[in-house]
Design an enzyme around this catalytic site. Structure first.
Site, mmCIF file in Angstrom:
data_model
loop_
_atom_site.group_PDB
_atom_site.id
_atom_site.type_symbol
_atom_site.label_atom_id
_atom_site.label_comp_id
_atom_site.label_asym_id
_atom_site.label_seq_id
_atom_site.Cartn_x
_atom_site.Cartn_y
_atom_site.Cartn_z
ATOM 1 N N CYS A 148 0.875 -1.178 0.000
ATOM 2 C CA CYS A 148 0.000 0.000 0.000
ATOM 3 C C CYS A 148 0.910 1.225 0.000
ATOM 4 C CB CYS A 148 -0.990 -0.018 1.173
ATOM 5 S SG CYS A 148 -0.268 0.195 2.805
ATOM 6 N N ASN A 160 2.539 1.447 4.058
ATOM 7 C CA ASN A 160 2.774 0.185 4.757
ATOM 8 C C ASN A 160 2.487 0.287 6.261
ATOM 9 O OD1 ASN A 160 5.586 -2.018 5.403
ATOM 10 N ND2 ASN A 160 3.526 -2.616 4.864
ATOM 11 N N CYS A 211 -1.255 0.606 7.198
ATOM 12 C CA CYS A 211 -2.674 0.265 7.375
ATOM 13 C C CYS A 211 -3.057 -0.963 6.562
ATOM 14 C CB CYS A 211 -3.583 1.444 6.987
ATOM 15 S SG CYS A 211 -3.523 2.836 8.130
ATOM 16 N N ARG A 212 -3.209 -0.787 5.262
ATOM 17 C CA ARG A 212 -3.759 -1.848 4.427
ATOM 18 C C ARG A 212 -2.819 -3.034 4.225
ATOM 19 N NH1 ARG A 212 -5.219 1.762 -0.581
ATOM 20 N NH2 ARG A 212 -3.269 2.696 0.124
ATOM 21 N N SER A 213 -1.578 -2.775 3.832
ATOM 22 C CA SER A 213 -0.695 -3.911 3.539
ATOM 23 C C SER A 213 -0.301 -4.709 4.781
ATOM 24 C CB SER A 213 0.528 -3.488 2.710
ATOM 25 O OG SER A 213 1.260 -2.472 3.329
ATOM 26 N N ASP A 271 -7.914 3.588 1.261
ATOM 27 C CA ASP A 271 -7.003 3.958 2.344
ATOM 28 C C ASP A 271 -7.821 4.534 3.496
ATOM 29 O OD1 ASP A 271 -4.988 4.876 4.019
ATOM 30 O OD2 ASP A 271 -3.833 5.781 2.399
#
Length: 162
Positions: free
Chosen positions: A11, A14, A16-18, A127
């Protein structure tokens, strides 16, 4: 099998999402007893948060679902495109940036996380950084769905290519 099938989640920063995708997917791999066959990591397009853990809000929401976000942020590097078999970006911008960063001899397949969704029809994992609790929950909903589909895909790849 010669080696592990390696998956990198990406993301923007690096945090939150990933790292969440890494935790959700690792849980699926571990539950299936495939940790000896599949390696999982995460990284960011930018290195702004390098050395930091996941966003505390994301950690809290993930923890409520039983996931532990333990990764430390790092940026994507050129070597990742040959070290990993599959690099999974969270949104269209991530995919464009990954393709731009990929060296000409990079062997990793680049795919978008939502390509693997089976229940939701979103085209990107949004995001949640500047939003509220609902955004973090939505990310986890999408990641759980996509990781189910991704696990089936990776299981086939890990068995046939190794």
């Amino acid at each position: 099998m010669n080696g592990k099938y390696k998956v990198l989640f990406v993301c923007l920063g690096n945090i939150c999402r990933s790292p969440s995708a890494e935790a959700v997917f690792r849980e699926a791999v571990d539950k299936a007893g495939m940790s000896g066959k599949v390696e999982v990591d995460s990284a960011g397009i930018i290195g702004y948060h390098a050395g930091e853990g996941a966003d505390p809000r994301m950690k809290r929401h993930a923890s409520q679902r039983g996931y532990r976000l333990t990764s430390i942020s790092r940026p994507v590097i050129a070597e990742d495109f040959n070290r990993f078999d599959l690099i999974v970006g969270m949104d269209d911008r991530n995919i464009r940036d990954l393709r731009r960063k990929a060296p000409a001899d990079g062997r990793a397949e680049i795919r978008k996380m939502t390509d693997f969704c089976t229940r939701f029809d979103e085209t990107e994992v949004p995001d949640p950084y500047y939003g509220g609790a609902a955004g973090f929950e939505r990310v986890l909903d999408l990641l759980e769905d996509a990781c189910d589909g991704l696990f089936r895909y990776v299981s086939r790849q890990a068995e046939t290519e190794r």
